[in-house]
Each structure stands twice: as structure tokens, then as C-alpha cells.
Design an enzyme around this catalytic site. Structure first.
Site, short mmCIF file in Angstrom:
data_model
loop_
_atom_site.label_atom_id
_atom_site.label_comp_id
_atom_site.label_asym_id
_atom_site.label_seq_id
_atom_site.Cartn_x
_atom_site.Cartn_y
_atom_site.Cartn_z
N CYS A 67 0.81 -1.22 0.00
CA CYS A 67 0.00 0.00 0.00
C CYS A 67 0.84 1.27 0.00
O CYS A 67 0.33 2.35 -0.30
CB CYS A 67 -0.93 0.00 1.20
SG CYS A 67 -2.15 -1.33 1.16
N HIS B 67 -3.01 7.27 3.10
CA HIS B 67 -3.47 6.06 2.41
C HIS B 67 -4.88 5.74 2.89
O HIS B 67 -5.16 5.76 4.10
CB HIS B 67 -2.51 4.91 2.72
CG HIS B 67 -3.05 3.56 2.35
ND1 HIS B 67 -3.60 3.29 1.12
CD2 HIS B 67 -3.12 2.40 3.06
CE1 HIS B 67 -3.99 2.03 1.08
NE2 HIS B 67 -3.71 1.47 2.25
N ASN C 161 -10.27 0.40 0.04
CA ASN C 161 -8.81 0.38 0.03
C ASN C 161 -8.34 -0.10 -1.34
O ASN C 161 -8.51 -1.27 -1.69
CB ASN C 161 -8.31 -0.55 1.13
CG ASN C 161 -6.79 -0.62 1.21
OD1 ASN C 161 -6.08 -0.12 0.36
ND2 ASN C 161 -6.29 -1.27 2.25
#
Length: 328
Positions: free
Chosen positions: A113, A253, A283
Site C-alpha cells: 500500500c 493512504h 482500500n
């Protein structure tokens, strides 16, 4: 010489998987998902034979069009992905071919990520060294390809998307100013795909055990993500003499709304300065930060001071200080 973002674009599939639809697939409901992670819907790429490269091609095509860049002008493409089309060749090479970047080299970076920020750091080094003049950084993630839709703990989290930015040199005091990155291999057992690699190659047993999907221990990941995103953000701010008043935007994020709220709250950065779109996309791993920047680019002005931070499997995490280079 600094490396600046001179253009940005993103792409998400048309198909929406919302919480009501998900509740018919697994034992969950909208209230449970919204309360815990703040996600209402996510985009899913359903077409057979299309992977992360297809998402990346769409984003890069938009980027080339919006920046008025001819494909042959691009020197390098770096793709951040945890969902490559194949073990080899690189997804970056597939995207470069699909977008006509005949003069560009291309390769992948796997930093989970945190991949977009890590890839930006690499592009910054190429620009500042003078080796390349025009670089595309693209984050392309078909997260649905490794999401277990029988696991109520993880399947509400993930969506598919791609985001791309153009990186070019500038002698102005704008662009990527600073960044720091960390790795802690002790995080391996808490967030990984157990099978499919050289340690545990695919077999009937691994498929039957559903080991080709994301495995995550949520509590451990939450604790480390909040601590490490916060510490790296504060560290970069201190190193560059930035107060919370100096920061115009925080772009974390988009993994979990509770993580975002914890990190932003502890930095002291005002809520209205925190860019959030997790409710619409979930996500999207490395694609989440460029997707968020692109969605809110109409708010960004030349000279805006932006802090970005991310955390992912590995564990790998970091933060970056960016001064926006143009009026969107």
C-alpha cells in the site's frame, strides 16, 4: 533541480459493489462495515481477461491526454502494484506497450500500500540525477483478484483502481521536497498472501485452504499503521520545519477511516485539510493516494504544501512532503 508532478489522472471501473450487495454475499451489513472501516462502496473490474495493467492503461491514457504528452516523449514508466498481471513480465511493461510508450523503459515496484510513495521517491531520484526528464508513475491495483468474498473481515475493505502522475524536472521550489521510508519484516505474519510464491507454490492443497487471498490480522495492522504513519509524518514535518498550520493538505493512504481519523487527529492537522474518499472506493492499495489526489485536484493550488503518508504489508511505511506545482 526538483522533481514535480506536472499532471495527474485516475481510473476506476464502472461496476459498483456497495454494502447492501456485499451483505448478500457474506454475513455482514452496512452498519457493521460503515462503523468499523467507513466504506460504503467499492469499484470492481469484472471483465474476464483484464487485470491491473488494463486499469493502468486507462489511467495513463487519461494522463497523456490531459497533459498533452505524446507517448514517445516519455522516458520511463514505473508501476506500483501488488497485483501484477503475471509473475513475469512486469505489469509496467504491459502498460507501456498498451499506451504506446515505445521509447520508455518500464518496470514494477512492489511496496504494497506504500507503493505509490516509494515509486515517487524513485522517480524523484531519476529526475534529480538528470538521467530522465519525463517519467510516469502509475499505481494499478486489481484488489478484487486476491479478495476472499467468503471472509467477512477482509472482503468489505478492497476495491480496484489505478492512478498515474507525470514527473518532470523544475528549478522552482515546488515538487517532491522530502520523504522517508521504513521497513519492518516482523510484520510478515500479520498481513500477506500465504501461497502462490516460491515458499508455498500453488497446489490443490493451497487452493482448497483459500491461501491465495489476502490474510490480515486487523488489530495488529491497525496498531502499527496508526503508530508508523503518525511517526513518519511528524518526522518529515519536523525535518522541514512545518507546523500543522503550514500544511495545506494531508493525504493519507485510504485503508480504513478509523486509521485516517486516528493519524490526522494525533497530528493536529485540521479535519477540513484531510482528503478522504475511502467511502466511495475502499482500500485500493498503492492506487489510493493518487486516486484521492486526482479526485480533489480542483482544490489544489500551486504552492500548496501537502503531506502524504502510507502503510502496507511488509511492514513498509513512510511519508512524503510535496509542494503542488500547478493550478489545477
Amino acid at each position: 533541480m526538483n522533481a514535480k508532478i506536472s499532471g495527474i489522472a485516475s481510473y476506476v471501473p464502472d461496476d459498483i459493489l456497495d454494502n447492501e450487495m456485499l451483505s448478500k454475499m457474506v454475513d455482514t451489513n452496512d452498519e457493521w462495515i460503515t462503523t468499523r472501516v467507513g466504506i460504503k462502496e467499492r469499484r470492481i473490474l469484472h471483465e474476464d481477461g483484464k487485470g491491473s495493467s488494463w486499469l493502468g492503461i486507462k489511467a495513463v491514457e487519461k494522463l497523456l491526454s490531459e497533459t498533452g504528452t505524446a507517448p514517445e516523449e516519455v522516458d520511463l514508466l514505473i508501476c506500483a502494484t501488488s497485483n501484477p498481471d503475471y509473475r513475469f513480465p512486469s505489469t509496467g511493461s504491459v502498460i507501456a506497450y498498451g499506451t504506446g510508450l515505445r521509447n520508455a523503459y518500464a518496470y514494477d515496484i512492489q511496496a504494497a500500500c506504500a507503493g505509490f510513495l516509494v515509486t515517487l521517491q524513485a522517480a524523484r531520484a531519476y529526475i534529480e540525477s538528470g538521467l530522465y526528464k519525463k517519467i510516469i508513475v502509475v499505481a494499478a491495483e486489481k484488489m478484487s483478484s486476491m479478495t476472499d468474498y467468503e471472509d467477512r473481515a477482509t472482503c468489505p475493505l478492497f476495491g480496484d483502481a489505478a492512478g498515474a502522475v507525470m514527473i518532470e524536472p523544475t528549478d522552482e521550489h515546488v515538487g517532491i521536497i522530502d520523504g522517508e521510508f521504513h521497513i519492518d519484516g516482523s510484520g510478515l505474519p500479520h498481513l500477506l498472501m500465504k501461497a502462490g510464491g516460491s515458499v508455498l507454490p500453488a497446489s490443490h492443497e493451497t487452493v482448497d485452504a483459500r491461501e491465495h487471498y489476502i490474510y490480515q490480522e486487523g488489530r495488529a495492522v491497525y496498531k502499527h499503521a496508526v503508530r508508523d504513519m503518525l511517526s513518519s509524518t511528524v518526522s518529515v514535518m519536523k525535518r522541514n520545519n512545518l507546523t500543522v498550520e503550514d500544511v495545506d493538505w494531508l493525504v493519507p493512504h485510504q485503508a480504513n477511516l478509523r486509521i485516517i481519523e486516528a493519524v490526522s487527529g494525533r497530528t493536529g492537522i485540521a479535519e477540513e485539510k484531510v482528503l478522504v474518499n475511502i467511502q466511495h472506493y475502499g482500500n485500493t492499495s498503492a492506487a489510493s493516494i493518487p486516486l484521492c489526489l486526482d479526485e480533489f485536484k480542483h482544490r489544489l493550488k500551486k504552492g500548496d504544501k501537502i503531506m502524504m503518508t502510507a502503510f502496507g504489508a511488509g511492514f513498509t511505511w513512510g511519508a512524503m512532503y510535496l509542494i503542488w506545482a500547478y493550478d489545477s
